[in-house]
Write a protein that holds these residues in place. Structure first.
Motif, PDB file in Angstrom:
ATOM      1  N   ARG A   1      -0.806 -15.756 -92.244  1.00 40.01           N
ATOM      2  CA  ARG A   1       0.130 -15.324 -91.212  1.00 40.01           C
ATOM      3  C   ARG A   1       1.301 -16.312 -91.091  1.00 40.01           C
ATOM      4  O   ARG A   1       2.444 -15.926 -90.948  1.00 40.01           O
ATOM      5  N   GLN A   2       0.968 -17.612 -91.174  1.00 36.89           N
ATOM      6  CA  GLN A   2       2.015 -18.633 -91.092  1.00 36.89           C
ATOM      7  C   GLN A   2       2.993 -18.507 -92.247  1.00 36.89           C
ATOM      8  O   GLN A   2       4.187 -18.698 -92.080  1.00 36.89           O
ATOM      9  N   LYS A   3       2.455 -18.204 -93.418  1.00 38.51           N
ATOM     10  CA  LYS A   3       3.297 -18.065 -94.602  1.00 38.51           C
ATOM     11  C   LYS A   3       4.228 -16.869 -94.446  1.00 38.51           C
ATOM     12  O   LYS A   3       5.409 -16.933 -94.793  1.00 38.51           O
ATOM     13  N   GLU A   4       3.685 -15.792 -93.895  1.00 35.32           N
ATOM     14  CA  GLU A   4       4.485 -14.575 -93.715  1.00 35.32           C
ATOM     15  C   GLU A   4       5.544 -14.734 -92.623  1.00 35.32           C
ATOM     16  O   GLU A   4       6.663 -14.281 -92.768  1.00 35.32           O
ATOM     17  N   LEU A   5       5.149 -15.360 -91.539  1.00 40.07           N
ATOM     18  CA  LEU A   5       6.016 -15.381 -90.358  1.00 40.07           C
ATOM     19  C   LEU A   5       6.811 -16.670 -90.198  1.00 40.07           C
ATOM     20  O   LEU A   5       7.714 -16.741 -89.382  1.00 40.07           O
TER      21      LEU A   5
END
Ligand SMILES: [Zn+2]
Length: 119
Positions: free
Chosen positions: A15-19
């Motif tokens: 999620r961190q990578k995406e957002l």
């Protein structure tokens, strides 16, 4: 089936990578630190506890859901003064005793359920 700690962390990283991520500094008093430490464990009984960051991220998301639910509920009402659909963020009549903006924050501000906890 509940996710394992490793699965939760992998999901968190994804999620961190995406957002994208923003680092923020957070100061807590001793009482809040104790609550944080305790509840990371208590909220995951018999399992790997939440880590602090994960726990705080979940609270942010949980409150976002809660806000949307409250706003949805409020949207069924209108300001009695200006007639705008609630929740109104700004109103030229703000300050007027009958305008929702004057007192409406009490319905949306974060309230401790148990007032005895409040300082
Ligand atoms: Zn108004």
């Amino acid at each position: 089936m509940a996710k394992s700690s490793a699965e939760r962390k992998a999901l968190q990283r994804k999620r961190q990578k995406e957002l994208g991520v923003t680092k923020i500094e957070l100061l807590v008093d001793n009482q809040e630190l104790e609550m944080l430490q305790r509840n990371c464990v208590l909220r995951m009984p018999g399992r790997e506890p939440y880590d602090y960051v994960e726990y705080l991220q979940m609270l942010i998301r949980k409150d976002d859901v809660e806000y949307k639910r409250q706003a949805e509920e409020l949207s069924k009402r209108k300001c009695e003064r200006c007639g705008e659909q609630l929740p109104v963020q700004q109103c030229c009549l703000s300050g007027d005793a009958k305008c929702w903006v004057t007192y409406g924050y009490r319905e949306l501000q974060l309230n401790l359920v148990d007032k005895t906890i409040a300082k």
